[in-house]
Design a protein around this motif. Structure first.
Motif, PDB file in Angstrom:
ATOM      1  N   LYS A  61      38.620  36.637  53.610  1.00 44.87           N
ATOM      2  CA  LYS A  61      39.285  37.663  52.793  1.00 44.87           C
ATOM      3  C   LYS A  61      40.762  37.341  52.609  1.00 44.87           C
ATOM      4  O   LYS A  61      41.321  37.530  51.525  1.00 44.87           O
ATOM      5  N   ALA A  80      33.065  38.595  52.107  1.00 43.27           N
ATOM      6  CA  ALA A  80      34.448  38.762  51.655  1.00 43.27           C
ATOM      7  C   ALA A  80      34.508  38.976  50.148  1.00 43.27           C
ATOM      8  O   ALA A  80      35.280  39.798  49.657  1.00 43.27           O
ATOM      9  N   GLN A 124      33.841  42.503  49.073  1.00 42.19           N
ATOM     10  CA  GLN A 124      34.918  43.438  49.387  1.00 42.19           C
ATOM     11  C   GLN A 124      36.158  43.229  48.514  1.00 42.19           C
ATOM     12  O   GLN A 124      36.841  44.188  48.168  1.00 42.19           O
ATOM     13  N   VAL A 125      36.446  41.977  48.157  1.00 41.49           N
ATOM     14  CA  VAL A 125      37.704  41.652  47.490  1.00 41.49           C
ATOM     15  C   VAL A 125      37.554  41.525  45.978  1.00 41.49           C
ATOM     16  O   VAL A 125      38.394  42.018  45.215  1.00 41.49           O
TER      17      VAL A 125
END
Length: 234
Positions: free
Chosen positions: A118, A146, A149-150
């Motif tokens: 991340k 990751a 989420q990003v």
């Protein structure tokens, strides 16, 4: 914003000698002692420790002045990580390159997990100022976690065979690691790769330029740009 020229104040050697020594050390897989010997052949007597200090002082300054490649909305980011042993402990160098093999960013971290991935992705988005069309990684699961989420809207392809571009980008650093007999600290590795990759980005032609004349012209322009950045006569 116009940058001030590189300052060589209080250095007894001419700027051209300093810039040439740093270029030899960063651009080619040469040890400090070999660079010292090459300069001696030209009648320049300087110790390898002095060359080390020049590379540490001026290398980051030069690298920070190189023109960055303008990101494209269609860019494909290839992400990969490689283990580097420093002082008997494992660290991971996380790297992102685009479809031309141009290094976008690198970060040394002590973990190989979602949090570390991340951090790389967030740095990339800040540096590039946009999202890629696609990211390509190997099968490491932390990439998928990751990415969700990003950058959840970005397409993600996870396949070891598709990520050769990122994996091949580690090879030049591996050669330097052997010549340098390893790195002494994570901070030292981070400082070196930031300069090493910036210089490599400047001098290595894109995959689209494969003819001999195109490669020669690219390298001549790179040398001219290097000298302009270093503030030496062209």
């Amino acid at each position: 914003m116009i940058q001030a020229p590189v300052s060589y104040k209080r250095y007894r050697f001419p700027p051209a000698v300093i810039a040439h020594a740093v270029w030899l050390y960063v651009r080619f897989p040469l040890s400090l002692r070999l660079v010292e010997e090459m300069l001696l052949e030209r009648g320049i007597v300087v110790s390898y420790e002095t060359i080390r200090c020049w590379a540490r002082k001026f290398g980051p300054d030069y690298a920070g002045r190189f023109r960055r490649k303008s990101p494209r909305t269609s860019d494909v980011w290839h992400l990969d990580e490689v283990v580097v042993t420093i002082g008997g402990r494992k660290h991971w160098l996380w790297r992102a390159v685009d479809q031309d093999g141009y290094v976008l960013d690198e970060i040394v971290q002590s973990r190989r997990n979602t949090k570390a991935d991340k951090r790389l992705m967030i740095r990339l988005m800040k540096k590039q100022g946009c999202l890629p069309k696609r990211i390509v990684t190997d099968k490491l699961r932390s990439y998928g976690a990751a990415r969700r989420q990003v950058m959840p809207v970005v397409e993600h392809r996870s396949h070891k065979g598709l990520n050769n571009r990122a994996e091949n980008s580690h090879l030049p650093l591996r050669k330097r690691e052997r010549v340098m007999q390893g790195f002494r600290s994570p901070g030292g590795l981070q400082r070196f790769v930031s300069v090493f990759s910036a210089v490599r980005n400047l001098f290595v032609p894109p995959h689209s330029k494969r003819s001999a004349i195109a490669i020669h012209l690219h390298r001549l322009r790179a040398i001219s740009h290097w000298k302009a950045v270093a503030g030496v006569a062209i």
